[in-house]
Design an enzyme around this catalytic site. Structure first.
Site, short mmCIF file in Angstrom:
data_model
loop_
_atom_site.label_atom_id
_atom_site.label_comp_id
_atom_site.label_asym_id
_atom_site.label_seq_id
_atom_site.Cartn_x
_atom_site.Cartn_y
_atom_site.Cartn_z
N ASP A 152 0.87 -1.17 0.00
CA ASP A 152 0.00 0.00 0.00
C ASP A 152 0.92 1.23 0.00
O ASP A 152 2.09 1.14 0.34
CB ASP A 152 -0.88 -0.04 1.26
N ASP A 203 -0.13 5.15 0.87
CA ASP A 203 -0.37 6.10 1.97
C ASP A 203 -0.45 5.36 3.30
O ASP A 203 -1.27 4.45 3.46
CB ASP A 203 -1.68 6.85 1.74
N ASP A 238 -1.39 -0.71 6.02
CA ASP A 238 -1.53 -0.13 7.36
C ASP A 238 -2.97 -0.01 7.83
O ASP A 238 -3.21 0.49 8.94
CB ASP A 238 -0.93 1.29 7.36
#
Length: 218
Positions: A10, A12, A170
């Protein structure tokens, strides 16, 4: 280390700390409409599902209408496209991790809900020496995560099997994406969601240290 392995990141909250620039763009857009700004902490809870959802969540109650969405989108894109690298930075250890994975022959990819042109620009700007098998963001006609389409597309582009892939993210969206795609997943705690939120989705791994990701590949 087994050949043919792939790590999908991922963007961001995982590779890059982008929240300051996203919050600035959101608040610039709100200001253009005469609306009050949001805090950076608020914006952190709004990200993860693409720009459309971010802007919908940024708008105050009573303003989440098609009319205001139509007004806020161009203001956001115009500002963010000019300022997306102002305060954004890689998380500590991530550039080193990517370089080490690349040196070991591991295939690398990015799967983001950030719109495509921004995803490409950020990856090229901050990781110019890394050769990614795929850098994919939000694109018209392709469902956003947690739909597994983006992961399935990356597997084809990287010529990798599901059993050889590790997804690193995250957020709850990332955990769901990996599960939906049938690949192993590692939750990282330095991003926009807590360890407790990640643990709810029973990921294969949770880590506070980028270096531990190397050990997950065997």
């Amino acid at each position: 280390m087994k050949e043919g392995q792939l790590v999908i990141f991922d963007l961001d909250g995982t590779l890059l700390d982008t929240i300051a620039d996203l919050a600035c763009a959101a608040n610039h857009s709100l200001g253009a409409l005469g609306l009050a700004p949001r805090t950076e902490a608020e914006c952190e809870t709004f990200v993860g599902n693409g720009v459309g959802k971010l802007l919908e969540r940024v708008l105050p109650e009573g303003y989440k209408t098609p009319e205001y969405m139509e007004k806020i989108r161009p203001a956001f894109f115009a500002y963010y496209d000019e300022h997306l690298t102002d305060r954004t930075k890689p998380y500590p250890g991530m550039a080193k991790l990517l370089a080490e994975l690349q040196a070991r022959g591991v295939k690398l990819a990015v799967a983001s809900n950030k719109y495509q042109r921004a995803t490409e620009r950020l990856v090229k700007h901050f990781f110019p020496d890394i050769s990614f098998s795929a850098v994919l963001g939000q694109r018209e006609g392709v469902p956003v995560k947690p739909d597994p389409s983006i992961v399935n597309e990356i597997l084809v582009l990287a010529n990798a099997a599901k059993e050889d892939a590790l997804y690193v993210g995250d957020s709850d969206v990332d955990m769901q994406t990996a599960k939906n795609a049938g690949v192993r997943v590692c939750g990282v705690t330095w991003g926009f969601r807590s360890r407790a939120v990640l643990a709810e989705y029973r990921p294969d791994f949770i880590t506070d240290d980028p270096n531990e990701i190397l050990d997950m590949l065997g």
